[in-house]
Design a protein around this motif. Sequence first.
Motif, PDB file in Angstrom:
ATOM      1  N   TYR A  32       0.784  -1.377  -0.085  1.00 31.99           N
ATOM      2  CA  TYR A  32      -0.030  -0.214   0.114  1.00 31.99           C
ATOM      3  C   TYR A  32       0.804   1.196   0.055  1.00 31.99           C
TER       4      TYR A  32
ATOM      5  N   SER B  18      -1.068   4.845   5.736  1.00 31.02           N
ATOM      6  CA  SER B  18      -1.255   4.057   4.385  1.00 31.02           C
ATOM      7  C   SER B  18      -2.291   4.990   3.774  1.00 31.02           C
TER       8      SER B  18
ATOM      9  N   ARG C  45      -2.888   0.728  -3.944  1.00 31.74           N
ATOM     10  CA  ARG C  45      -1.660   0.273  -4.264  1.00 31.74           C
ATOM     11  C   ARG C  45      -0.573   1.385  -4.444  1.00 31.74           C
TER      12      ARG C  45
END
Length: 61
Positions: free
Chosen positions: A35, A43, A47
């Motif tokens: 991530y 995060s 992706r």
Amino acid sequence: MTTTASSTPKPRGECPKCSPRTFPLTRKGLIRWHYGMTAAGFSTGARCDGVGEKPFVPAGA
């Protein structure tokens, strides 16, 4: 006694987009799937754009 984990460490490299964080490398030496990370270390939930690229190597390393 049986061990399930490999005793040899997996190769890691700095992601060119998430640097200076390190992530595992593929057999071809490219950054594995992970991530994306913000500059603050959170995060993104998506992706990372650095997946599949060569690891970042700092100048002079």
